[in-house]
Design a protein around this motif. Sequence first.
Motif, PDB file in Angstrom:
ATOM      1  N   ASP A  95      81.857 -89.300 -16.199  1.00 53.05           N
ATOM      2  CA  ASP A  95      81.612 -89.280 -14.754  1.00 53.05           C
ATOM      3  C   ASP A  95      82.921 -89.338 -13.983  1.00 53.05           C
ATOM      4  O   ASP A  95      83.085 -88.665 -12.959  1.00 53.05           O
ATOM      5  CB  ASP A  95      80.717 -90.455 -14.356  1.00 53.05           C
ATOM      6  CG  ASP A  95      79.294 -90.285 -14.835  1.00 53.05           C
ATOM      7  OD1 ASP A  95      78.890 -89.128 -15.082  1.00 53.05           O
ATOM      8  OD2 ASP A  95      78.581 -91.295 -14.961  1.00 53.05           O
ATOM      9  N   ARG A 119      88.920 -94.058  -7.266  1.00 56.43           N
ATOM     10  CA  ARG A 119      87.551 -93.759  -7.714  1.00 56.43           C
ATOM     11  C   ARG A 119      86.965 -94.933  -8.483  1.00 56.43           C
ATOM     12  O   ARG A 119      85.812 -95.336  -8.271  1.00 56.43           O
ATOM     13  CB  ARG A 119      87.547 -92.521  -8.618  1.00 56.43           C
ATOM     14  CG  ARG A 119      87.879 -91.238  -7.906  1.00 56.43           C
ATOM     15  CD  ARG A 119      86.737 -90.774  -7.045  1.00 56.43           C
ATOM     16  NE  ARG A 119      87.076 -89.523  -6.385  1.00 56.43           N
ATOM     17  CZ  ARG A 119      86.384 -88.976  -5.413  1.00 56.43           C
ATOM     18  NH1 ARG A 119      85.305 -89.571  -4.970  1.00 56.43           N
ATOM     19  NH2 ARG A 119      86.755 -87.849  -4.872  1.00 56.43           N
ATOM     20  N   ASP A 160      85.655 -86.335  -1.377  1.00 59.22           N
ATOM     21  CA  ASP A 160      84.547 -87.032  -2.048  1.00 59.22           C
ATOM     22  C   ASP A 160      83.285 -86.220  -1.811  1.00 59.22           C
ATOM     23  O   ASP A 160      82.919 -85.957  -0.665  1.00 59.22           O
ATOM     24  CB  ASP A 160      84.389 -88.448  -1.494  1.00 59.22           C
ATOM     25  CG  ASP A 160      83.454 -89.316  -2.332  1.00 59.22           C
ATOM     26  OD1 ASP A 160      82.671 -88.755  -3.123  1.00 59.22           O
ATOM     27  OD2 ASP A 160      83.512 -90.550  -2.205  1.00 59.22           O
ATOM     28  N   ASN A 161      82.633 -85.803  -2.898  1.00 60.28           N
ATOM     29  CA  ASN A 161      81.428 -84.982  -2.761  1.00 60.28           C
ATOM     30  C   ASN A 161      80.141 -85.776  -2.992  1.00 60.28           C
ATOM     31  O   ASN A 161      79.074 -85.198  -3.160  1.00 60.28           O
ATOM     32  CB  ASN A 161      81.483 -83.775  -3.713  1.00 60.28           C
ATOM     33  CG  ASN A 161      81.598 -84.194  -5.169  1.00 60.28           C
ATOM     34  OD1 ASN A 161      81.602 -85.381  -5.499  1.00 60.28           O
ATOM     35  ND2 ASN A 161      81.700 -83.215  -6.056  1.00 60.28           N
ATOM     36  N   ASN A 194      87.923 -84.238 -11.019  1.00 60.92           N
ATOM     37  CA  ASN A 194      88.164 -82.848 -11.402  1.00 60.92           C
ATOM     38  C   ASN A 194      89.321 -82.721 -12.397  1.00 60.92           C
ATOM     39  O   ASN A 194      90.194 -81.863 -12.265  1.00 60.92           O
ATOM     40  CB  ASN A 194      88.438 -81.985 -10.171  1.00 60.92           C
ATOM     41  CG  ASN A 194      87.728 -80.640 -10.245  1.00 60.92           C
ATOM     42  OD1 ASN A 194      86.803 -80.462 -11.043  1.00 60.92           O
ATOM     43  ND2 ASN A 194      88.147 -79.698  -9.444  1.00 60.92           N
ATOM     44  N   VAL A 208      85.132 -81.868  -6.003  1.00 63.73           N
ATOM     45  CA  VAL A 208      86.244 -82.534  -5.334  1.00 63.73           C
ATOM     46  C   VAL A 208      87.474 -81.641  -5.431  1.00 63.73           C
ATOM     47  O   VAL A 208      87.743 -81.020  -6.452  1.00 63.73           O
ATOM     48  CB  VAL A 208      86.521 -83.895  -6.010  1.00 63.73           C
ATOM     49  CG1 VAL A 208      87.838 -84.483  -5.530  1.00 63.73           C
ATOM     50  CG2 VAL A 208      85.373 -84.849  -5.746  1.00 63.73           C
ATOM     51  N   ARG A 212      84.667 -85.942 -14.030  1.00 65.15           N
ATOM     52  CA  ARG A 212      84.037 -85.008 -13.094  1.00 65.15           C
ATOM     53  C   ARG A 212      84.399 -85.343 -11.652  1.00 65.15           C
ATOM     54  O   ARG A 212      84.660 -84.453 -10.840  1.00 65.15           O
ATOM     55  CB  ARG A 212      82.514 -85.031 -13.270  1.00 65.15           C
ATOM     56  CG  ARG A 212      82.019 -84.298 -14.499  1.00 65.15           C
ATOM     57  CD  ARG A 212      80.519 -84.077 -14.434  1.00 65.15           C
ATOM     58  NE  ARG A 212      79.796 -85.317 -14.625  1.00 65.15           N
ATOM     59  CZ  ARG A 212      79.336 -85.762 -15.792  1.00 65.15           C
ATOM     60  NH1 ARG A 212      79.564 -85.057 -16.896  1.00 65.15           N
ATOM     61  NH2 ARG A 212      78.660 -86.887 -15.875  1.00 65.15           N
ATOM     62  N   SER A 213      84.446 -86.627 -11.322  1.00 63.97           N
ATOM     63  CA  SER A 213      84.671 -87.013  -9.930  1.00 63.97           C
ATOM     64  C   SER A 213      86.095 -86.719  -9.462  1.00 63.97           C
ATOM     65  O   SER A 213      86.328 -86.547  -8.259  1.00 63.97           O
ATOM     66  CB  SER A 213      84.366 -88.502  -9.737  1.00 63.97           C
ATOM     67  OG  SER A 213      85.382 -89.314 -10.295  1.00 63.97           O
TER      68      SER A 213
END
Length: 636
Positions: free
Chosen positions: A405, A392, A360-361, A411, A338, A408-409
């Motif tokens: 999580d 998120r 959003d990846n 960054n 992201v 990570r989402s």
Amino acid sequence: MRTVDRPAHITAGVSGHVDHGKTSLVRALTGMETDRLREEKERGLSIVPGYAYLESELGVIDLIDVPGHEDFIRMMISGATGIDYLLLTVAANEGIKPQTREHLHIADLLGAGKGLAVITKSDLAVPGACGRVADEIRNFTAGTFMEGCRIIETSVNDTQSIDNLRMCLEQQLLNPVERNDTGQCYLPLDRVFTMAGFGTVATGTLRNGTLATGQEIDILPQGRRAVIRQLQVHNREEDTAYPGQRVAVNLRNVDRAGINRGDVLASPGYLKPTRLLDVELRLLDGPDDPPKYGETIRVLFGTSEVAAKLRILGGGQGQPGSTFAAQLDCERAVAAPVGERFIARSMSPVSTIGGGRILDNAPAKHRRSDRRVVSRLTRLASGDAAEVIRERVRAAGVRGMGIADLARSVNLAEEELAQSLDETECVFIEARRVMSGDAFNALCEQALAEIKEFHEANPLRQGQPLEDLRARLEDGIDETVFRFLVDHLATEDIIRTDKSLVRLRDFDPVEALNADERKIAGEIAAAFKAGGLQPPELNEVLQGNPQRKRLYRFLTETGELAPLHNRDTGRTLVFHRYSIDRAVRKLQRAYPNSTAFTMADARKLLDTSRKYAIPLLEYLDGQRVTVRIGDKRKLL
């Protein structure tokens, strides 16, 4: 994100039109040759990015010499990805050219924040040409991130001019771009080869996180796991590589055929292969025919290039100079974090049409006209850390998100995530799991509505069974969330709960009884109370009457009556709470300080038969009043 404490470092991209002296300039600055392919040397132009570096007491400057020819713009983008600083070269004898313009657009779209303009080949220009080119550069860069930048005249044949440029670059190390370490490695690979005695080696500019020898990493999008055998930075073996550094990674037990240029090395679990990406796309002002919904475009990020169908969200069409939310449907799986920036190019004729960043990846496939998706992506694009985190977590619903999580989402390093969470009104379900405050409040309201509805439908029931309540709540709620919900409502004094039932604080089933029902319930309770520890048979008291059965269940749920199972006869015995409490007090007086007693001792003390003593003692075992040890028991 935590700031990495290490010597100052800058990654500078050297860009410009073909044959404007980029490679010669880098060679003059560093003494290093960046044209390493035979074809590059034969044709006298760069085909792939070349790499060199400057070292000084202030730190290190990595120089990336990107190809200038229009046929190799893809390679230019690969080299420019992740640069912090731009050296825009313009030949004194030619001035601004098409690739000069495209390179500046690309550097802007990729997020380069600083730069300077270098007029090259000043020794080949007629008098006054350098001044005219400098004016041209000022006009050209107006309104861009390079507006008002410093302009330096150079010639590779003039040592003084090269020294001046070198000194200017080194001064940038006094105020370098602050690099951050989220704790998650992201290394797009720009070169892969084998070395005798070492095996497979992959190189790239480390964009995020750190690398260390012995570390496990994922090779993506293949999804393979590998171990780092050795690292080199600037031709020196190192134990650790930091964000922004050019690094060569020697991988253990990885065949050359199993990894390619354009792949990614990432921390285990950090990235997942995907074909869908939600993005913010900004179109350049130039295209007269902007891309339309469903059109296939070229997308370049990291060191990858992939064809993707463009789905413009919100129902409109992109206009030149506009910025909008879109979804990219890639023709193959890719891996990118992201926030990663990308360049968009048309398929034919090939030209740069815009760029943007990944929001959003791991998205679902969206409907074109879903305005809620557009609103969500707008919030993600806001750049406000708290708002991005809030969005998120909101998207995770009642499942919530684990801290790792979530970090990570978005960054972010977990330390900065923790700071930003304070501004989000998120609820900690457990130490490392959060839920949106809105989602949790909605869940509380739903739970209270369900309990109220149960009371209205079952006015004589003491409360709603906990498992029944959980089954009626929103799909996806697990045991941890449910227990947190019930404990929260109980702590706030909104509900009452025991091991199996839950009820609203002010609910009293007795109030729902009319005078006749209260009279009958009193008769039932009195019958069992009178029986003491030798109570009457249940059927005798209920007389097969449905109303008496309903009121009997009411009395058991209130706890006034306790139905016990006699395993010997298979029948249910019903004791009044008063009789059980009286029996416990007798046992406490007779057997204090954990004195052991047998069933026969208890039967004799309580003046009852085996038929009643056994189920009573087993009930007390289940209630943790007594504990059985062999053929004896003791009070707890």
